[in-house]
Design an enzyme around this catalytic site. Structure first.
Site, PDB file in Angstrom:
ATOM      1  N   ASP A 115       0.854  -1.190   0.000  1.00 45.80           N
ATOM      2  CA  ASP A 115       0.000   0.000   0.000  1.00 45.80           C
ATOM      3  C   ASP A 115       0.884   1.233   0.000  1.00 45.80           C
ATOM      4  OD1 ASP A 115      -2.468  -1.340   0.023  1.00 45.80           O
ATOM      5  OD2 ASP A 115      -2.445  -1.538   2.198  1.00 45.80           O
ATOM      6  N   ASP A 129      -6.762  -1.082  -5.065  1.00 45.02           N
ATOM      7  CA  ASP A 129      -7.916  -0.818  -4.212  1.00 45.02           C
ATOM      8  C   ASP A 129      -8.831   0.234  -4.837  1.00 45.02           C
ATOM      9  OD1 ASP A 129      -6.801  -2.598  -2.391  1.00 45.02           O
ATOM     10  OD2 ASP A 129      -5.939  -1.015  -1.144  1.00 45.02           O
TER      11      ASP A 129
END
Length: 153
Positions: A115, A129
């Protein structure tokens, strides 16, 4: 329909490649540092779970297997939806599948998803995402739009 499926498949592969490349770039450039872009910050993080870290305590193989099974089902839906009259549905499914596959491939390498997008008020996330959320929204909007409105007498 074959052409539509081919375009969808190539687009999914492009999205997967772009997402994985950005993840690798984040690992290389953001190790130990953050870049403040105002609304969002580039900050490296690793997520062993699925959405928002849920399932992080589960064995990695379980998360990987469940995710792979869900993606296989989604791929089947996307394959059938190639004939759908709504381009919004097809675009949404391509985004969903591209994001999900990118996260699956990233997780398969070391058990975590990379991330790198951080807002300060929301869990750190990544391009896959964003693709998953936007794709799901597009499919939901297309489905709601395609439903006939019922008139009350």
């Amino acid at each position: 329909m074959t052409r539509t499926r081919s375009v969808m498949a190539v687009t999914v592969l492009f999205l997967v490649a772009a997402a994985l490349a950005l993840g690798e770039l984040a690992k290389r450039e953001l190790s130990g540092s953050a870049v403040d872009l105002g609304v969002i910050e580039l900050r490296l993080g690793f997520n062993p779970g699925v959405a928002f870290g849920l399932g992080g305590a589960l064995p990695g193989g379980v998360v990987l297997a469940i995710t792979a099974a869900l993606i296989a089902g989604l791929a089947g839906v996307a394959w059938r939806a190639a004939s759908a009259p709504s381009p919004v549905t097809r675009i949404g499914l391509v985004a969903l599948l591209g994001g999900a596959l990118a996260n699956l491939i990233d997780r398969a390498a070391d058990g975590v998803v990379t991330d790198y997008l951080h807002t300060g008020w929301f869990p750190t996330f990544n391009l896959p995402d964003v693709l998953i959320c936007c794709g799901a929204a597009a499919v939901a909007i297309a489905a709601a739009r395609d439903q006939p409105v019922q008139q009350t007498p």
